[in-house]
Design a protein around this motif. Sequence first.
Motif, mmCIF file in Angstrom:
data_model
loop_
_atom_site.group_PDB
_atom_site.id
_atom_site.type_symbol
_atom_site.label_atom_id
_atom_site.label_comp_id
_atom_site.label_asym_id
_atom_site.label_seq_id
_atom_site.Cartn_x
_atom_site.Cartn_y
_atom_site.Cartn_z
ATOM 1 N N ASN A 25 3.455 70.929 66.561
ATOM 2 C CA ASN A 25 4.187 70.351 67.685
ATOM 3 C C ASN A 25 3.316 69.408 68.508
ATOM 4 O OD1 ASN A 25 5.911 69.877 69.875
ATOM 5 N ND2 ASN A 25 6.770 71.913 69.806
ATOM 6 N N LYS A 26 2.758 69.877 69.614
ATOM 7 C CA LYS A 26 2.156 68.999 70.614
ATOM 8 C C LYS A 26 1.007 68.158 70.074
ATOM 9 C CE LYS A 26 4.979 70.625 73.668
ATOM 10 N NZ LYS A 26 6.153 69.824 74.063
ATOM 11 N N LEU A 27 0.036 68.800 69.447
ATOM 12 C CA LEU A 27 -1.125 68.069 68.950
ATOM 13 C C LEU A 27 -0.703 67.025 67.917
ATOM 14 C CD1 LEU A 27 -4.178 67.653 68.798
ATOM 15 C CD2 LEU A 27 -4.279 69.487 67.105
ATOM 16 N N GLN A 28 0.206 67.415 67.050
ATOM 17 C CA GLN A 28 0.677 66.480 66.026
ATOM 18 C C GLN A 28 1.394 65.286 66.645
ATOM 19 O OE1 GLN A 28 4.121 66.462 62.647
ATOM 20 N NE2 GLN A 28 2.887 68.314 62.756
ATOM 21 N N GLN A 29 2.242 65.522 67.626
ATOM 22 C CA GLN A 29 2.977 64.436 68.262
ATOM 23 C C GLN A 29 2.043 63.463 68.972
ATOM 24 O OE1 GLN A 29 5.767 66.462 70.769
ATOM 25 N NE2 GLN A 29 7.006 67.224 69.072
ATOM 26 N N VAL A 30 1.051 64.005 69.669
ATOM 27 C CA VAL A 30 0.076 63.148 70.350
ATOM 28 C C VAL A 30 -0.688 62.313 69.326
ATOM 29 C CG1 VAL A 30 -2.052 63.152 71.716
ATOM 30 C CG2 VAL A 30 -0.154 64.637 72.366
ATOM 31 N N TRP A 31 -1.076 62.952 68.208
ATOM 32 C CA TRP A 31 -1.832 62.220 67.183
ATOM 33 C C TRP A 31 -0.999 61.085 66.598
ATOM 34 C CZ3 TRP A 31 -1.643 60.609 62.210
ATOM 35 C CH2 TRP A 31 -2.835 60.140 61.660
ATOM 36 N N VAL A 32 0.282 61.311 66.342
ATOM 37 C CA VAL A 32 1.144 60.280 65.773
ATOM 38 C C VAL A 32 1.226 59.070 66.703
ATOM 39 C CG1 VAL A 32 3.534 59.705 65.169
ATOM 40 C CG2 VAL A 32 2.511 61.827 64.339
ATOM 41 N N VAL A 33 1.382 59.325 67.998
ATOM 42 C CA VAL A 33 1.452 58.218 68.960
ATOM 43 C C VAL A 33 0.152 57.419 68.947
ATOM 44 C CG1 VAL A 33 1.605 57.627 71.409
ATOM 45 C CG2 VAL A 33 3.137 59.342 70.450
ATOM 46 N N PHE A 34 -0.987 58.109 68.976
ATOM 47 C CA PHE A 34 -2.263 57.413 68.975
ATOM 48 C C PHE A 34 -2.530 56.709 67.650
ATOM 49 C CE2 PHE A 34 -3.242 59.791 72.811
ATOM 50 C CZ PHE A 34 -4.041 58.895 73.506
ATOM 51 N N ALA A 35 -2.044 57.282 66.550
ATOM 52 C CA ALA A 35 -2.211 56.629 65.247
ATOM 53 C C ALA A 35 -1.507 55.278 65.233
ATOM 54 C CB ALA A 35 -1.658 57.522 64.136
ATOM 55 N N ILE A 36 -0.306 55.229 65.791
ATOM 56 C CA ILE A 36 0.427 53.965 65.866
ATOM 57 C C ILE A 36 -0.329 52.975 66.749
ATOM 58 C CG2 ILE A 36 2.571 52.875 66.655
ATOM 59 C CD1 ILE A 36 4.011 55.486 65.914
ATOM 60 N N LEU A 37 -0.846 53.464 67.881
ATOM 61 C CA LEU A 37 -1.585 52.586 68.786
ATOM 62 C C LEU A 37 -2.867 52.068 68.135
ATOM 63 C CD1 LEU A 37 -1.219 54.565 72.149
ATOM 64 C CD2 LEU A 37 -0.011 52.491 71.466
ATOM 65 N N LEU A 38 -3.558 52.934 67.400
ATOM 66 C CA LEU A 38 -4.805 52.528 66.750
ATOM 67 C C LEU A 38 -4.575 51.483 65.669
ATOM 68 C CD1 LEU A 38 -6.594 55.998 66.392
ATOM 69 C CD2 LEU A 38 -7.282 54.106 67.873
ATOM 70 N N SER A 39 -3.437 51.584 64.989
ATOM 71 C CA SER A 39 -3.165 50.657 63.889
ATOM 72 C C SER A 39 -2.565 49.343 64.375
ATOM 73 C CB SER A 39 -2.202 51.305 62.891
ATOM 74 O OG SER A 39 -0.946 51.549 63.507
ATOM 75 N N PHE A 40 -2.203 49.289 65.650
ATOM 76 C CA PHE A 40 -1.518 48.112 66.162
ATOM 77 C C PHE A 40 -2.506 46.975 66.396
ATOM 78 C CE2 PHE A 40 2.853 47.846 66.858
ATOM 79 C CZ PHE A 40 3.103 46.748 67.664
ATOM 80 N N GLY A 41 -1.969 45.765 66.396
ATOM 81 C CA GLY A 41 -2.794 44.593 66.639
ATOM 82 C C GLY A 41 -2.902 43.733 65.408
ATOM 83 N N GLY A 42 -4.113 43.268 65.099
ATOM 84 C CA GLY A 42 -4.292 42.422 63.931
ATOM 85 C C GLY A 42 -4.228 40.946 64.270
ATOM 86 N N LEU A 43 -4.180 40.132 63.235
ATOM 87 C CA LEU A 43 -4.221 38.686 63.420
ATOM 88 C C LEU A 43 -2.990 38.149 64.137
ATOM 89 C CD1 LEU A 43 -5.694 37.591 59.972
ATOM 90 C CD2 LEU A 43 -6.830 37.512 62.205
ATOM 91 N N VAL A 44 -1.835 38.785 63.927
ATOM 92 C CA VAL A 44 -0.621 38.322 64.608
ATOM 93 C C VAL A 44 -0.790 38.436 66.114
ATOM 94 C CG1 VAL A 44 1.831 38.767 64.969
ATOM 95 C CG2 VAL A 44 0.887 38.861 62.664
ATOM 96 N N ARG A 45 -1.294 39.562 66.563
ATOM 97 C CA ARG A 45 -1.523 39.741 68.000
ATOM 98 C C ARG A 45 -2.610 38.805 68.499
ATOM 99 N NH1 ARG A 45 -0.696 42.960 72.277
ATOM 100 N NH2 ARG A 45 -2.442 43.464 73.643
ATOM 101 N N GLU A 46 -3.677 38.645 67.696
ATOM 102 C CA GLU A 46 -4.745 37.737 68.099
ATOM 103 C C GLU A 46 -4.245 36.302 68.216
ATOM 104 O OE1 GLU A 46 -8.424 37.904 66.098
ATOM 105 O OE2 GLU A 46 -8.615 40.087 66.189
ATOM 106 N N LYS A 47 -3.327 35.927 67.329
ATOM 107 C CA LYS A 47 -2.746 34.583 67.402
ATOM 108 C C LYS A 47 -1.990 34.396 68.708
ATOM 109 C CE LYS A 47 0.610 31.524 65.176
ATOM 110 N NZ LYS A 47 1.634 31.404 64.110
#
Length: 211
Positions: A25-47
């Motif tokens: 439950n809680k730990l897993q849900q928090v990890w999923v949110v942070f996983a999405i945040l960690l993977s976000f960005g890249g060249l599209v955002r930098e552009k």
Amino acid sequence: SGRPAWLYQGVHDLNFYAWHFLYENKLQQVWVVFAILLSFGGLVREKQMGTSTFSLGLPVSRRRWFLTRMLVAAAEGVLLALTAVVAVSLASRSIHEPYGATQILAHCLLIPAAGTVFLALGAMFSTVIRGEHMALPVTLIVLGIPYLFIQEFMREAAPNAWVHRIDVSHVMAGAPHLTWAAAPWVGILLSLLLAISLLFITVKIGESIEY
């Protein structure tokens, strides 16, 4: 009456309580949110921020740049999960209830291993969806709502139901007492294969974008 079936065991068994409220439950849900945040960005955002020329000027291909960034995000996800090892260990000692360090470590490592698909999905969405202020909320809604809905729905399914083998939240939680034989290897493999496929698609999309 009206009490959930797990309540008695959760009150009298610390291992089950930790599994039900943290890893499932809680730990897993928090990890999923942070996983999405960690993977976000890249060249599209930098552009969009006007800083892509520096990254594009590096003597590496876009594919290598992207995969290196994803490896870093995956390593950060593992470190994030491992912080729970310390937290759960300290909590169990503070209430004088033994909880095996091996169990804590195994469950905490299972979350990023089976949840790799969320890193890949976050990377793909951040590449496909344009708009600095739109991409992240849309990604969290599109990925988060189905994940939470399925997670709650699966709680009512029978413990041995076949759907648990393909439910990513159940795979990330594992069994209350995790052993080598009880580990959800099929689910982990499917998650990794799906993540690799999504990353391959994201690389192809990223290589076709004009920066």
